[in-house]
Design an enzyme around this catalytic site. Structure first.
Site, short mmCIF file in Angstrom:
data_model
loop_
_atom_site.label_atom_id
_atom_site.label_comp_id
_atom_site.label_asym_id
_atom_site.label_seq_id
_atom_site.Cartn_x
_atom_site.Cartn_y
_atom_site.Cartn_z
N HIS A 69 1.58 8.56 5.45
CA HIS A 69 0.62 9.57 5.90
C HIS A 69 1.16 10.37 7.08
CE1 HIS A 69 -2.88 8.78 3.46
NE2 HIS A 69 -2.61 7.50 3.53
N HIS A 115 -1.31 3.29 -5.09
CA HIS A 115 -1.16 4.72 -5.38
C HIS A 115 0.18 5.16 -4.82
CE1 HIS A 115 -1.88 5.17 -1.16
NE2 HIS A 115 -2.98 4.44 -1.29
N ASP A 126 0.83 -1.22 0.00
CA ASP A 126 0.00 0.00 0.00
C ASP A 126 0.86 1.27 0.00
OD1 ASP A 126 -1.97 2.02 0.64
OD2 ASP A 126 -3.25 0.37 1.30
N ASP A 159 2.35 2.83 3.10
CA ASP A 159 1.31 3.88 3.17
C ASP A 159 1.15 4.40 4.59
OD1 ASP A 159 -1.17 5.19 1.83
OD2 ASP A 159 -1.94 4.32 3.67
N HIS A 167 -2.56 11.19 -0.46
CA HIS A 167 -2.80 10.73 -1.83
C HIS A 167 -4.29 10.85 -2.06
CE1 HIS A 167 -4.34 6.98 -0.09
NE2 HIS A 167 -3.37 7.12 0.78
N ASN A 182 -13.16 6.04 -0.25
CA ASN A 182 -12.99 5.14 0.91
C ASN A 182 -14.21 5.19 1.82
OD1 ASN A 182 -10.46 4.30 0.12
ND2 ASN A 182 -9.36 5.77 1.42
N THR A 215 -7.07 4.26 -1.55
CA THR A 215 -6.82 2.83 -1.36
C THR A 215 -7.95 1.92 -1.84
OG1 THR A 215 -5.39 3.31 0.49
CG2 THR A 215 -6.30 1.09 0.39
ZN LIG Z 1 -3.50 2.88 -0.19
#
Ligand SMILES: [Zn+2]
Length: 499
Positions: free
Chosen positions: A278, A322, A118, A274, A435, A176, A155
């Site tokens: 973040h 992503h 991810d 991921d 993202h 999401n 995601t």
């Molecule tokens: Zn993701």
């Protein structure tokens, strides 16, 4: 109640038509063809000479041109990066040697293991030594400039596009989290009711053909839909606390089953990098550590497959969903700043950032909201206003494919890379990563690496959108897939032909 909304959404869903744009021309091909034209033009003046002077002039011109070409080539190759040179060589070598798929030696049928890391932004593979990922790259086929996610670059929409070949407007997972406009029900990442999840994911396609599939986490995999029952031992309920090592071991154990019982399609999911991206943004040592850890997991997987004698038989497709871009407190836009033009109450907002999605009450003119917001944003009086543009969803650029679902709110804002939208100014200061932006932004790209009998070794292919992966997998497994947004001929452009 729920089924009504599904019927409405399903019936208004246009049939997905394969409608891929042409791949952009490969810059290296363009350079090669320039070279070819140049050299051919230097050899054409071999016509019957009319005078000695003309002949000598032409000879001199030819020599000069050749010398210039040699000098140019020297400068070009000496300044080109090592990887570019290696790439060109590898591509040529693969193309010269390999044209047909390598036969299976131990497995009875092709097996595809689809792995997602991810938020693995394209380029992370160079942050730190990643010998295992690079082993797959150098012995497999790679999207040279990365895999293009679908919009919005989030995601759940992307993972489900990868396994259905559909854009979010068609597979239904448009964000999401979102609200069904007919029922008012809310979709969250924990929603497993089949009414939300449209299209036919790969595990369902595989089971429809009487074959076995196994999922070790993937958005949508726990949803019991059609012939897919999320069978015990072959379908894991999501639990982020399961150590990565345990996930790899479980997948490896499937290869200890009798040959006829080995699932032909498996998924494996890692939350990193991921998770760190973040919190700290893409350029932090924590990301480097997370990337190194993913590489170790790939190494553990390769080692386990080698021990079982199936590494060369198994098709490994390693992707991300992503990329990631750094965000910081100065790159903010506040909706309250638009008040002189239009009040945007919190209750209209379905999501703020990076995908601004607005659903005003039906009494409000949508065109009026869009016009007034854009007037304020472009006035020069709103902080960072020129970094956000608001659209009626039907007027978004067609390449985003983000209109054909009633679940998509009618007004969508496109933000420039790294900017965020908030309702009102706060004292909160934070830097991190995000993202969800336009999928044309390079930092949103992720990786695609294919390794296995049908992937040429050391081959580089131009970037493509992840909706192509569904057809790629069904082609490798030699089964008929469901209708989708990928191009029917895409697999033949990237896979070796059958032996
Ligand atoms: Zn993701």
């Amino acid at each position: 109640m729920g089924s009504d909304s599904v019927d409405v959404l399903t019936s208004t869903k246009p049939t997905p038509i394969p409608s891929q744009e042409e791949d952009p021309p490969n810059p290296s091909t363009a350079l090669l063809s320039f070279d070819t034209e140049d050299s051919s033009s230097t050899t054409t003046p071999h016509q019957k000479p009319t005078t000695t002077i003309l002949f000598i002039s032409l000879l001199l011109l030819t020599c000069t041109t050749l010398a210039a070409a040699v000098a140019f080539a020297f400068l070009f190759f000496s300044s080109a990066s090592q990887s570019t040179t290696t790439t060109a060589t590898a591509t040529a070598t693969a193309a010269n040697i390999e044209t047909t798929a390598r036969p299976l030696t131990k497995l009875q049928k092709p097996v595809v293991l689809l792995i997602s890391s991810d938020g693995f932004r394209f380029g992370y593979q160079f942050k730190t030594p990643t010998p295992n990922i690079h082993r797959l790259i150098s012995n497999g086929t790679e999207a040279e400039l990365g895999l293009i996610p679908v919009f919005p670059t989030l995601t759940f929409p992307n993972h489900y596009s990868i396994v259905t070949g559909l854009y979010p407007a068609y597979h239904g997972i448009i964000n999401n989290h979102f609200v069904d406009p007919y029922t008012g029900d809310t979709f969250t990442m924990g929603s497993h009711e089949p009414k939300w999840w449209l299209g036919e994911p790969l595990w369902e396609t595989v089971v429809n053909h009487g074959l076995k599939a196994a999922t070790y986490f993937w958005p949508g995999s726990e949803v019991k839909k059609g012939s897919w029952t999320c069978p015990l031992n072959f379908c894991r309920n999501y639990n982020g606390s399961v150590p990565f090592e345990e996930r790899v071991d479980t997948v490896l154990n499937y290869f200890d089953l009798p040959n006829s019982e080995i699932p032909v399609f498996m998924t494996l999911y890692f939350e990193d990098p991921d998770h760190q991206g973040h919190q700290v943004g893409p350029d932090d040592p924590e990301i480097t550590d997370a990337v190194a850890r993913i590489d170790r997991m790939i190494g553990k997987l390769i080692e386990g497959l080698e021990k079982r004698g199936v590494f060369e038989d198994v098709t490994i497709i390693l992707v991300g969903d992503h990329g990631m871009v750094g965000t910081c407190d100065k790159k903010l836009i506040f909706l309250e700043d638009l008040a002189p033009w239009i009040e945007i109450p919190k209750s209209w907002i379905q999501s703020y950032t990076p995908l601004l999605a607005i659903r005003p009450p039906s009494s409000v003119s949508l065109a009026d909201v869009v016009a007034k917001m854009n007037e304020g944003l472009s006035s020069g009086k709103v902080q960072n206003g020129n970094r956000l543009k608001v659209y009626l969803k039907e007027e978004l650029p067609g390449r985003l494919h983000y209109a054909a679902s009633d679940r998509i709110p009618p007004i969508i804002g496109l933000l420039e890379e790294g900017f965020k939208v908030e309702q009102k100014e706060s004292k909160r200061q934070e830097c991190g990563g995000a993202h969800g932006y336009d999928n044309a932004i390079f930092s949103m790209r992720t990786i695609f690496i294919g390794h296995g009998p049908q992937f040429a070794r050391g081959r580089k292919v131009p970037s493509f959108e992840n909706v192509q992966i569904y057809n790629l997998v069904t082609s490798i497994l030699n089964i008929q897939g469901a209708a989708n947004n990928g191009t029917a001929l895409f697999p033949t452009s990237i896979l070796l032909s059958s032996p």
